[in-house]
Design an enzyme around this catalytic site. Sequence first.
Site, PDB file in Angstrom:
ATOM      1  N   GLU A 173       0.797  -1.227   0.000  1.00 24.84           N
ATOM      2  CA  GLU A 173       0.000   0.000   0.000  1.00 24.84           C
ATOM      3  C   GLU A 173       0.832   1.281   0.000  1.00 24.84           C
ATOM      4  O   GLU A 173       0.427   2.276  -0.572  1.00 24.84           O
ATOM      5  CB  GLU A 173      -0.929   0.005   1.221  1.00 24.84           C
ATOM      6  CG  GLU A 173      -1.950  -1.122   1.232  1.00 24.84           C
ATOM      7  CD  GLU A 173      -2.949  -1.015   0.089  1.00 24.84           C
ATOM      8  OE1 GLU A 173      -3.239   0.113  -0.343  1.00 24.84           O
ATOM      9  OE2 GLU A 173      -3.420  -2.069  -0.377  1.00 24.84           O
ATOM     10  N   SER A 188     -48.277 -22.443  45.734  1.00 24.61           N
ATOM     11  CA  SER A 188     -47.788 -22.558  47.113  1.00 24.61           C
ATOM     12  C   SER A 188     -46.428 -21.921  47.334  1.00 24.61           C
ATOM     13  O   SER A 188     -45.941 -21.884  48.466  1.00 24.61           O
ATOM     14  CB  SER A 188     -47.731 -24.033  47.518  1.00 24.61           C
ATOM     15  OG  SER A 188     -49.036 -24.582  47.558  1.00 24.61           O
TER      16      SER A 188
END
Length: 886
Positions: free
Chosen positions: A86, A492
Amino acid sequence: MKYIKTFLLIGFIGAVLGGIALTGIYFYIKPDLPSVAILKDVRLQTPMRIYTHDGKLISQYGVKRRIPVTLQGTPEMLQKAILATEDNRFYDHFGIDPIGITRAFINLVITGEKSQGASTLTQQLARGFFLTREKTFIRKIKEVFIAFHMEAELSKDEIFELYLNKVELGHRSFGFGAAAQVYYGKKLDELTLAQIATLAGLPQAPSVLNPISRPERSVERRRIVLLRMLDEGYITRQQFDEAASAPVTAEKHGAEIELDAPYLADIIYSEMVELYGKEEAETGGYQVYATVSSELQQAAQFAVKQNLHDYDERHGYRGAVARLWPADSKKSAAADADNSPQEECIQPAIYPYWPCTVTEDQLINSLDNVGAFGFVFPVAVTSVAEQTFITRDVMGIERTIEWEGMDWARPFLSDARQGKSPEQASDIVAPGDIVYIREQEGQWRLAQLPQVSGAFVALDPYNGAVQAIVGGYSFYQSQFNRATQAKRQVGSNIKPFIYSAALNNGYTVASIINDAPINEWDEATGVAWRPQNSPAEYDGPIRMRVALGKSKNVVSVRLLRGVGLDNTIEHLTRFGLDKADIHRDETVSLGSSSHAPLEIVRGMAAIANGGFLIEPYFIDRVYNETGEVLWQHNPVVACDDCSAESDTTNDAVMDPEQDIEALLAAELNQTLPAPEKTQEVLAAPRVISAPNAFLVADMMRTAVRANGSWNKKTYWQGTGWRARNILQRTDLSGKTGTTNDSRDAWFSGFSRHLVATTWVGFDDMNRQLGRAAYNNPLAKRNPDRFGWMGNAMVGTESGAMAAQPAWIRFMQVALQDVPEEAMAVPEDIVRVRIDRTSGKLTRRTDHTTLFEYFLRGTEPTVYVLDDEIMDPAEQEDSTPDVEEIF
């Protein structure tokens, strides 16, 4: 000389005009240029990652996948590959490369096309942060000025590091750290030269050069990168040849999820979005650590899923989920052998005895349409023998299902009825069926996706830190989180809170309540209210401890009447229950109100921790992308004075219902190690007294064990007795819960430092859990006669049968290496000997007596008379039935 002067003059005038033009352009675009402050404080858009408390990755949120890396932590070979490809003069230029610009300009003059770029790494970085990829002169000029800015304010190494983390590399990966994970499932330092060259070639055109979407183009680009590295002397010819000829090994990898806990991750994600907003939460690079540990979360998920499969197997097999061809066109292998249609097939079937239209593609599509969830995944039945069948999955893998993996599959008739047990495999499946299978203890089993739902949540009762949470069988099947969002009737499970209210209003653990039927006319409705015990058995006068252990419904109603409805409702809200959800009638004593499992476990935590209402929380701490702590949860803690020691003694808790001979032999003065001193933090509000919490918790201990003596006929069982039987611990408290018609099943329980609640039911609230008949194959593979493993249990589904096994499985893991630790006895608690039947003081020391706990000042003062004493051993009808016990 004349021409030279003219040329110099023109050059000077051109330079001045160029400078003026350039200055004008600069001031024209200056408003669009980023500030120096932004350049110095550039933030990478990094996904949010969620971890368990012990650092296992749970989930990742954010469109852009990024794994930040440092320049020092990046392999030198990768750095050289990028620079060679690059910008090989990166460390020499000042942000733009004149040589590259000249080359691009000459190409433009010759071809008339802008086909070559001259962007440096700095320019690419500038474009990536602040601009677009459009090829226009104004964009290029902006790019140059931003590059100048960056070179002036940042060092070369800082720019290069930003580039390594910012550049787009395809498949939503940004930066080379993320690309290494996405394409190869590796860290950067694990990549080969060929893989490094592949990644280094991506920035030019990531969408068309990546090795997944375009492998051929990727190989060409890799060769170019390697050639440039060879030209620069970074690699040898041998390295070049090996890397250039290497095969393409890339395939798409997701985040390295170490523990799949989507219900937990979704809760944490929602909290982070609420705190920071969606965009910031997903891109701010937050590393969020949950309160749960990977071990307990995994144990909870397994416990819930296995428990739901157990329920499913008890209730029968619902049949294949799909078929590859209609049932009336099904062919046998013999029929196809006599009259094979294969010659007429354009595309032959996979197996010769299948209809010729069933091709590999059709099989794969059919299996994909069914989908895999939780423990199960779909397969096609390819052949059936007498007591085996063979399957094929979407990858073409074949598995044989033995008889032991399918003999449970009697037909499902309804939630309350099952058909006859199968005798051979053809009673269950046929070739062409698409069915689910799962693996259990190394064996492949026929399975089905459970229709019943479940939830589980566990907390640290002292600070509210969630230790595990499961919102259903599969988040990918249903994202509805039943642990936090489903308000269901609690049955319960409400009773410990009711009994706590009774203790606050003059009752004691030994108070005698009449366990007798209630038949009361309701003038408002014109209907008699007849609450019943389940099962419908009544013991007459009974102590409160026994009533809670046996979960006597009519006793709960009588206690509510003694306390008063308003007082009871007010007391229930102390445990964090929303008053708006509490029914304003006597059915509240039976659990007619609806609450989420997270609410119930929070209330139970107040009993476990000595009376404090903690706040459940899921996030322990949050870091930013650089590893700095941004936020640490500061919970409210169960303590009266967080800077002082606990105000309780360390006397050992005894089992009041234990056989008297064993009780007298115990070390009554045993001391326990004091809990670790809590750091100075916020104190949770006290909602019930320490003695109240202790007495309720101790009554709940008798609910999860067998009590008394079989030989002396004082034996009785708590409804959750399997907990003590399987876990073999004496420091557990718990309570089952079952609603009318068994639509909801619950179990809540705790040890000293861990409280958990589990729920089972159908999302369709009108559907009952039903009942299961005896299944001989399941019973044979569950040799322990208690059938605690779940799929061998028989009868009407209840909290003990449908929900408790998940709690037990979880606690087997959670408490495996945890020593027993009895609950500390508060100073205001005294222990006296009472008569087992009347609850009065006694001077006897035989099996008709037991030790009981009382709040000081509430202990009985009257002694039982000789003619009031009832010796169970002398009562002929007092021996429990074997069926009742086992």
